[in-house]
Design a protein around this motif. Structure first.
Motif, PDB file in Angstrom:
ATOM      1  N   GLU A   1       0.880  -1.358  -0.042  1.00 56.33           N
ATOM      2  CA  GLU A   1       0.023  -0.150   0.023  1.00 56.33           C
ATOM      3  C   GLU A   1       0.845   1.239   0.053  1.00 56.33           C
ATOM      4  N   GLN A   2       2.031   1.064   0.773  1.00 55.06           N
ATOM      5  CA  GLN A   2       2.780   2.392   0.811  1.00 55.06           C
ATOM      6  C   GLN A   2       3.449   2.672  -0.477  1.00 55.06           C
TER       7      GLN A   2
ATOM      8  N   ASP B   1       2.326   1.734  -3.361  1.00 55.62           N
ATOM      9  CA  ASP B   1       1.352   2.369  -4.307  1.00 55.62           C
ATOM     10  C   ASP B   1       1.359   3.728  -4.387  1.00 55.62           C
ATOM     11  N   GLU B   2       1.720   4.354  -3.252  1.00 55.94           N
ATOM     12  CA  GLU B   2       1.617   5.857  -3.175  1.00 55.94           C
ATOM     13  C   GLU B   2       2.652   6.445  -3.953  1.00 55.94           C
ATOM     14  N   TYR B   3       3.841   5.732  -4.023  1.00 55.48           N
ATOM     15  CA  TYR B   3       4.857   6.334  -4.882  1.00 55.48           C
ATOM     16  C   TYR B   3       5.204   5.768  -6.509  1.00 55.48           C
TER      17      TYR B   3
ATOM     18  N   GLU C   1       0.049  11.024 -10.420  1.00 56.76           N
ATOM     19  CA  GLU C   1      -0.670  10.534  -9.240  1.00 56.76           C
ATOM     20  C   GLU C   1       0.266  10.272  -8.316  1.00 56.76           C
ATOM     21  N   PRO C   2       1.615   9.845  -8.478  1.00 61.29           N
ATOM     22  CA  PRO C   2       2.545   9.422  -7.114  1.00 61.29           C
ATOM     23  C   PRO C   2       2.817  10.801  -6.246  1.00 61.29           C
ATOM     24  N   LYS C   3       3.120  10.705  -5.010  1.00 62.23           N
ATOM     25  CA  LYS C   3       3.309  11.585  -4.257  1.00 62.23           C
ATOM     26  C   LYS C   3       4.103  12.761  -4.637  1.00 62.23           C
TER      27      LYS C   3
END
Length: 476
Positions: free
Chosen positions: A129-130, A132-134, A379-381
């Protein structure tokens, strides 16, 4: 009374001089009289009369010179007049001018050392999940890495039992720009463990010009602030691993290919390695420490440029003749042909079986598609478009990309065939004029990047504060 008063004044003067010297020593670094390096670079100093400081390296060089020379210093001292000394140290006082003094850095208060436990390692689904953010896409790769890392830290942080669990070293195969290095960097950041990234192209067999295999471990030790215990829980990522493949059709000694693979076998499996502290090479002046690589996670990655042809050749052997036969050009347009690679294909590429045996987890990354590149843009942070929006926000200007512009950028990136790396180069090119021109006019409130501007057939749309003014050639 007057004598007592004078004595008191003298004592006060002496104290004030001592205090000044003490403050001076506390505020400024000691400088080596011979090599002129400060204490922070040269290490501890030997203090001689007359406020002269010499580092241990220069002191050792002086002793070596005296030892190796043919001069008999005892006879020399006997023949010298009694009132003459070899060096007048008092004449060398105040050898460092005030403008050349280096102030000491203020030491930051370090937080107390925290023990790394299993509580600090999230379960596989949380790791994914973490990630996926990047990282966009690469679902299989993220799942494989999450499980492998979780099992690795379970192995080293749990109590030893009857069954010994082997290391879960990984080998990543993927085209350039697919996110191999970024995945590992993000993983190490999320777990808060030291990470060393090295390039296999610089590694050579011991005794030849280049980096020794042990230098990989010394980089990890430096990343862990020379904390051996913390380094032994770290991750080493060796990029461009395909460059140490066994060279074909060569009669010369393969010092940067098969020899490096053989030298890395013990390192991957787990062995005690003596590495220099604070340096890449071993020498007499650098202290050594022992690091056990048994609990270090090794992740190797490479593009393997000729591997697709080897995979196609293997798959085409199954082709036959007839109406239902597989065509020989069936896999020519398969972008994800590397996903079908096997250990046998890697062995045919030039990786030795013993090396592959110590990398039990082998997986491939997908080639980036147009839709994936569009998602990577926004989309990424730390997406590149978010970075540019923030830059223009500081000028109180809103930056907007329409959907056509995003797909135009992605198409241009696919043509370059360098993966996600191409995105930044393309954006830097067309954002240059915007970043240059926008700060000139305080009335500009919004900039809309259009497909026409990316394709050089028009310009961006500029919204002034309160009204819209189309400026097709404003920045062209």
């Amino acid at each position: 009374m007057s004598e007592e008063k004078d004595t008191g004044e003298e004592i006060t003067e002496e104290l004030s001089v001592e205090d000044t010297e003490k403050d001076d020593n506390d505020e400024y670094e000691k400088i080596c009289f011979m090599c002129r390096r400060p204490e922070s670079k040269a290490g501890k100093m030997v203090e001689l009369p007359g406020k002269i400081h010499i580092c241990m390296g220069c002191m050792q060089k002086s002793f070596d010179t005296m030892q190796n020379s043919n001069i008999n210093y005892n006879d020399l001292m006997k023949n010298m007049p009694p009132n003459i000394s070899m060096i007048d140290l008092s004449a060398l006082n105040n050898q460092v001018p005030p403008q050349q003094k280096i102030k000491k850095r203020k030491e930051e208060k370090k937080a107390p050392k925290k023990e790394f436990t299993m509580k600090d390692v999230p379960p596989p689904h949380r790791i994914k999940e973490q990630l996926d953010e990047y990282v966009i896409g690469q679902e299989k790769a993220k799942k494989v890495m999450s499980v492998a890392v979780y099992n690795h830290y379970k192995r080293i942080l749990s109590e030893p039992g009857d069954i010994e669990i082997e290391k879960s070293n990984m080998l990543m195969i993927g085209p350039t720009g697919s996110g191999k290095t970024y995945l590992v960097q993000t993983l190490a950041k999320l777990l808060n463990v030291p990470l060393a990234i090295t390039d296999a192209t610089s590694l050579t067999e011991a005794g030849y010009i280049g980096d020794d295999i042990e230098s990989v471990v010394s980089k990890l030790l430096a990343a862990a602030d020379n904390d051996v215990e913390r380094a032994e829980h770290g991750i080493i990522f060796i990029d461009e691993i395909d460059k140490i493949a066994k060279k074909k059709n060569t009669n010369q000694r393969d010092v940067s290919g098969e020899a490096v693979q053989q030298g890395m076998l013990k390192l991957l499996e787990g062995s005690e390695v003596e590495v220099p502290v604070g340096a890449n090479s071993k020498n007499a002046m650098v202290p050594l420490t022992t690091v056990n690589t048994k609990n270090i996670l090794f992740i190797c990655g490479g593009a393997f440029p000729e591997l697709p042809e080897i995979v196609k050749e293997r798959l085409n052997k199954k082709s036959s003749i007839g109406f239902q036969a597989d065509l020989k050009d069936k896999y020519d347009k398969d972008k994800n042909i590397l996903m079908k690679a096997t250990v046998d294909d890697l062995r045919n590429f030039g990786m030795i079986p013993e090396f592959l045996g110590r990398l039990p987890i082998v997986f491939s990354l997908e080639s980036l598609t147009e839709d994936m590149l569009v998602k990577i843009l926004q989309e990424p942070k730390n997406a590149i478009l978010k970075q540019y929006r923030r830059l223009l926000e500081l000028d109180e200007v809103k930056l907007v990309f329409d959907n056509g512009a995003l797909h135009a950028i992605a198409k241009k990136a696919l043509e370059k065939d360098t993966g996600a790396r191409a995105l930044r180069a393309i954006i830097e090119e067309f954002m240059l004029d915007i970043m240059y021109e926008i700060p000139k006019d305080d009335n500009i409130g919004e900039v809309i990047i259009t497909k026409e501007y990316i394709e050089h057939t028009g310009g961006p749309r500029i919204l002034m504060r309160g009204q819209e003014i189309p400026l097709l050639d404003a920045l062209g």
